[in-house]
Design an enzyme around this catalytic site. Sequence first.
Site, mmCIF file in Angstrom:
data_model
loop_
_atom_site.group_PDB
_atom_site.id
_atom_site.type_symbol
_atom_site.label_atom_id
_atom_site.label_comp_id
_atom_site.label_asym_id
_atom_site.label_seq_id
_atom_site.Cartn_x
_atom_site.Cartn_y
_atom_site.Cartn_z
ATOM 1 N N HIS A 114 0.802 -1.222 0.000
ATOM 2 C CA HIS A 114 0.000 0.000 0.000
ATOM 3 C C HIS A 114 0.836 1.273 0.000
ATOM 4 O O HIS A 114 0.282 2.367 -0.147
ATOM 5 C CB HIS A 114 -0.980 0.001 1.177
ATOM 6 C CG HIS A 114 -2.326 0.561 0.810
ATOM 7 N ND1 HIS A 114 -3.461 0.328 1.542
ATOM 8 C CD2 HIS A 114 -2.722 1.347 -0.227
ATOM 9 C CE1 HIS A 114 -4.492 0.933 0.984
ATOM 10 N NE2 HIS A 114 -4.069 1.567 -0.086
ATOM 11 N N ASP A 146 -3.026 3.435 7.959
ATOM 12 C CA ASP A 146 -1.872 3.809 7.134
ATOM 13 C C ASP A 146 -1.598 5.304 7.170
ATOM 14 O O ASP A 146 -1.205 5.907 6.168
ATOM 15 C CB ASP A 146 -2.071 3.340 5.686
ATOM 16 C CG ASP A 146 -2.115 1.820 5.552
ATOM 17 O OD1 ASP A 146 -1.745 1.135 6.520
ATOM 18 O OD2 ASP A 146 -2.524 1.336 4.485
ATOM 19 N N HIS A 159 4.494 1.265 4.209
ATOM 20 C CA HIS A 159 3.115 0.976 3.793
ATOM 21 C C HIS A 159 2.110 1.357 4.879
ATOM 22 O O HIS A 159 0.909 1.367 4.613
ATOM 23 C CB HIS A 159 2.952 -0.500 3.365
ATOM 24 C CG HIS A 159 2.898 -1.500 4.469
ATOM 25 N ND1 HIS A 159 2.334 -2.754 4.308
ATOM 26 C CD2 HIS A 159 3.335 -1.468 5.750
ATOM 27 C CE1 HIS A 159 2.423 -3.442 5.430
ATOM 28 N NE2 HIS A 159 3.029 -2.686 6.305
ATOM 29 N N ASP A 250 -6.693 -6.602 2.617
ATOM 30 C CA ASP A 250 -6.822 -7.045 4.009
ATOM 31 C C ASP A 250 -8.002 -6.387 4.723
ATOM 32 O O ASP A 250 -8.283 -6.702 5.882
ATOM 33 C CB ASP A 250 -5.515 -6.867 4.794
ATOM 34 C CG ASP A 250 -5.180 -5.429 5.177
ATOM 35 O OD1 ASP A 250 -6.069 -4.559 5.185
ATOM 36 O OD2 ASP A 250 -3.994 -5.165 5.496
#
Length: 323
Positions: A114, A146, A159, A250
């Site tokens: 990510h 994040d 990430h 996820d």
Amino acid sequence: MDAPSLQPKFLPTRTELGLVAVAFNGGQCQEGVEAAPMALIEAGLIDQLKSELEYNVHYDGQVHSYTDIMPKEDPDYRGMKKPRAVSAVTQKLSQQVYEHAKEGRFVLTLGGDHSIAVGTISGTAKATKERLGRDLAVIWVDAHADINTPETSESGNIHGMPVAFLTGLAKDDNEQTFGWIKDDQRVSVKKLVYIGLRDIDSGEKKILRENGIKAFSMHDIDRHGIGKIMDMALGWIGSDTPIHLSFDVDALDPMWAPSTGTPVRGGLTLREGDFIAECVHETGSLIAMDLVEVNPSLESEGASETIRAGCSLVRCALGDTLL
């Protein structure tokens, strides 16, 4: 499966799609996620977009690993691991996405971890401001926020930091470590919405609260149902703003997407994930999507199921319907 008929608000045509395949795992410490783009393509995703959803796919035929721009030395910096590699790759990716987006194409990016969102969203944001004179909204579907800054991150894995750099909550003056991100490549915290959060660091909770960021956790989804959550999320963004959907696989419960690097139990069902993608498509405002964190190397943990789930999410965001 019929081709979607909905006409986009912020793209000149429905059928033009730019695809970027990103084989990059440097934002975290586990190998395998770099194999996801090819696995998704080999599962028939591009063929489905062309033949079933009738997109004209602009794809250079490459899964980019960016080995030619990897730094020879990459020491930790401000606690970040591999900062120069992630910065170099995301800067290059930002330009790749921008080149598609400035032409008015929907941009689909297949990752990769990510951290690549630093590149994808900055590229979309820049093109949106130039082409439309508008700011960009981001819907971030993920188990994790994040949004750590380098100083709040416990792991140092980038990430877990892309949203902080994209919103300007984290900045750096060094061109080798994200100093290349300019104001026209950033997004406002007021146009950021999270869906599916359930594993948030204490520093991130503080950041979310202090900045008034709209975030819907799994608790909210359990309480209100995914339909109401989508009404609230899209209502927060408004109907006059282009949307970039950044979807970490996820976000789905490991029952549906087990083959990912940081699985967390208690997540979205596949049907809820598809519904999110369908709802965003139905607004007519969606102009770009990332699909990240599929890890095909975790075969014993259900890679084929996770790849199928990833393909389903993309198809739904691009107009696939049940009827």
